[in-house]
Scaffold this motif. Structure first.
Motif, PDB file in Angstrom:
ATOM      1  N   ILE A  31       0.861  -1.186   0.000  1.00 19.42           N
ATOM      2  CA  ILE A  31       0.000   0.000   0.000  1.00 19.42           C
ATOM      3  C   ILE A  31       0.890   1.227   0.000  1.00 19.42           C
ATOM      4  O   ILE A  31       1.573   1.515   0.984  1.00 19.42           O
ATOM      5  N   ASN A  32       0.877   1.955  -1.098  1.00 20.64           N
ATOM      6  CA  ASN A  32       1.765   3.100  -1.246  1.00 20.64           C
ATOM      7  C   ASN A  32       1.285   4.301  -0.435  1.00 20.64           C
ATOM      8  O   ASN A  32       2.015   4.870   0.355  1.00 20.64           O
ATOM      9  N   HIS A  33       0.033   4.673  -0.664  1.00 23.28           N
ATOM     10  CA  HIS A  33      -0.476   5.910  -0.083  1.00 23.28           C
ATOM     11  C   HIS A  33      -1.407   5.614   1.098  1.00 23.28           C
ATOM     12  O   HIS A  33      -2.428   4.954   0.935  1.00 23.28           O
ATOM     13  N   MET A  34      -1.073   6.146   2.249  1.00 27.28           N
ATOM     14  CA  MET A  34      -1.929   6.008   3.426  1.00 27.28           C
ATOM     15  C   MET A  34      -2.011   7.354   4.123  1.00 27.28           C
ATOM     16  O   MET A  34      -1.158   8.224   3.915  1.00 27.28           O
ATOM     17  N   GLY A  35      -3.048   7.504   4.962  1.00 22.40           N
ATOM     18  CA  GLY A  35      -3.134   8.787   5.641  1.00 22.40           C
ATOM     19  C   GLY A  35      -4.296   8.903   6.596  1.00 22.40           C
ATOM     20  O   GLY A  35      -4.967   7.913   6.910  1.00 22.40           O
ATOM     21  N   TRP A  36      -4.504  10.135   7.028  1.00 20.65           N
ATOM     22  CA  TRP A  36      -5.520  10.449   8.025  1.00 20.65           C
ATOM     23  C   TRP A  36      -6.408  11.596   7.556  1.00 20.65           C
ATOM     24  O   TRP A  36      -5.922  12.571   6.982  1.00 20.65           O
ATOM     25  N   TYR A  37      -7.697  11.441   7.846  1.00 17.73           N
ATOM     26  CA  TYR A  37      -8.675  12.499   7.666  1.00 17.73           C
ATOM     27  C   TYR A  37      -9.275  12.804   9.039  1.00 17.73           C
ATOM     28  O   TYR A  37      -9.112  12.024   9.986  1.00 17.73           O
ATOM     29  N   ARG A  38      -9.963  13.915   9.112  1.00 13.79           N
ATOM     30  CA  ARG A  38     -10.755  14.181  10.302  1.00 13.79           C
ATOM     31  C   ARG A  38     -12.070  14.840   9.889  1.00 13.79           C
ATOM     32  O   ARG A  38     -12.151  15.480   8.837  1.00 13.79           O
ATOM     33  N   GLN A  39     -13.067  14.651  10.740  1.00 14.77           N
ATOM     34  CA  GLN A  39     -14.372  15.234  10.461  1.00 14.77           C
ATOM     35  C   GLN A  39     -15.021  15.689  11.747  1.00 14.77           C
ATOM     36  O   GLN A  39     -15.163  14.905  12.697  1.00 14.77           O
ATOM     37  N   THR A  40     -15.399  16.948  11.758  1.00 15.59           N
ATOM     38  CA  THR A  40     -16.123  17.542  12.873  1.00 15.59           C
ATOM     39  C   THR A  40     -17.589  17.625  12.489  1.00 15.59           C
ATOM     40  O   THR A  40     -17.918  17.830  11.323  1.00 15.59           O
ATOM     41  N   ALA A  41     -18.466  17.471  13.477  1.00 20.39           N
ATOM     42  CA  ALA A  41     -19.901  17.469  13.222  1.00 20.39           C
ATOM     43  C   ALA A  41     -20.308  18.710  12.424  1.00 20.39           C
ATOM     44  O   ALA A  41     -19.946  19.836  12.764  1.00 20.39           O
ATOM     45  N   GLY A  42     -21.037  18.479  11.336  1.00 22.26           N
ATOM     46  CA  GLY A  42     -21.536  19.571  10.526  1.00 22.26           C
ATOM     47  C   GLY A  42     -20.550  20.102   9.507  1.00 22.26           C
ATOM     48  O   GLY A  42     -20.862  21.040   8.763  1.00 22.26           O
ATOM     49  N   GLU A  43     -19.357  19.500   9.455  1.00 24.27           N
ATOM     50  CA  GLU A  43     -18.347  19.963   8.507  1.00 24.27           C
ATOM     51  C   GLU A  43     -17.917  18.826   7.595  1.00 24.27           C
ATOM     52  O   GLU A  43     -18.148  17.660   7.873  1.00 24.27           O
ATOM     53  N   GLN A  44     -17.273  19.216   6.496  1.00 19.43           N
ATOM     54  CA  GLN A  44     -16.775  18.201   5.567  1.00 19.43           C
ATOM     55  C   GLN A  44     -15.547  17.514   6.129  1.00 19.43           C
ATOM     56  O   GLN A  44     -14.788  18.099   6.909  1.00 19.43           O
ATOM     57  N   ARG A  45     -15.383  16.273   5.716  1.00 19.12           N
ATOM     58  CA  ARG A  45     -14.187  15.547   6.108  1.00 19.12           C
ATOM     59  C   ARG A  45     -12.983  16.163   5.400  1.00 19.12           C
ATOM     60  O   ARG A  45     -13.035  16.436   4.198  1.00 19.12           O
ATOM     61  N   GLU A  46     -11.890  16.374   6.133  1.00 18.99           N
ATOM     62  CA  GLU A  46     -10.708  16.990   5.541  1.00 18.99           C
ATOM     63  C   GLU A  46      -9.482  16.106   5.736  1.00 18.99           C
ATOM     64  O   GLU A  46      -9.336  15.431   6.769  1.00 18.99           O
ATOM     65  N   MET A  47      -8.612  16.120   4.746  1.00 18.05           N
ATOM     66  CA  MET A  47      -7.365  15.372   4.835  1.00 18.05           C
ATOM     67  C   MET A  47      -6.447  16.080   5.808  1.00 18.05           C
ATOM     68  O   MET A  47      -6.265  17.294   5.740  1.00 18.05           O
ATOM     69  N   VAL A  48      -5.851  15.326   6.710  1.00 22.39           N
ATOM     70  CA  VAL A  48      -4.942  15.888   7.707  1.00 22.39           C
ATOM     71  C   VAL A  48      -3.489  15.631   7.326  1.00 22.39           C
ATOM     72  O   VAL A  48      -2.653  16.529   7.387  1.00 22.39           O
ATOM     73  N   ALA A  49      -3.189  14.386   6.963  1.00 23.32           N
ATOM     74  CA  ALA A  49      -1.814  14.026   6.647  1.00 23.32           C
ATOM     75  C   ALA A  49      -1.792  12.777   5.777  1.00 23.32           C
ATOM     76  O   ALA A  49      -2.680  11.930   5.876  1.00 23.32           O
TER      77      ALA A  49
END
Length: 124
Positions: A31-49
């Motif tokens: 698996i080449n690409h891995m990472g983290w997203y986060r999502q706060t209630a009422g907001e879009q999920r965003e890439m973190v790292a």
């Protein structure tokens, strides 16, 4: 099918640190690409790292630069997110995902697999 399981979330005071872990049910050497997203209630999920094994590069959201560090341990099939100097606005559910990052044409990758998420709460 990739199964991802996160751990390490919790409650921490502002300025504190947490390390999130994401362990896959199979070898991540392929698996080449891995990472983290986060999502706060009422907001879009965003890439973190994200981390690219082939390129040996990492990428961060502007909000994470200088405070978060992503790394991977292929021997343990695990990706980590070290979060330092946490702020109340970092409070969110954090998700591990595959793939995350950009392809060889610098086009954003769309994750096919997600973990169940782990809650991070930063108190002021």
């Amino acid at each position: 099918q990739v199964h991802l399981e996160e751990s390490g979330g919790g409650v921490v005071q502002a300025g504190g640190s947490l390390r999130l872990s994401c362990t896959a049910n199979l070898s991540i050497r392929t698996i080449n690409h891995m990472g983290w997203y986060r999502q706060t209630a009422g907001e879009q999920r965003e890439m973190v790292a994200s981390v690219s094994a082939m390129r040996g590069t990492t990428d961060y959201a502007d909000s994470a630069k200088g405070r978060f560090t992503i790394s991977r341990d292929d021997a343990k099939n695990t990706v980590y997110l070290q979060m330092d100097n946490l702020k109340p606005e970092d409070t969110s559910i954090y998700y591990c995902a595959v793939p995350v990052g950009v392809d060889d044409s610098d086009v954003d990758l769309v994750p096919d697999f997600w973990g169940q998420g782990t809650q991070v709460t930063v108190s002021s």
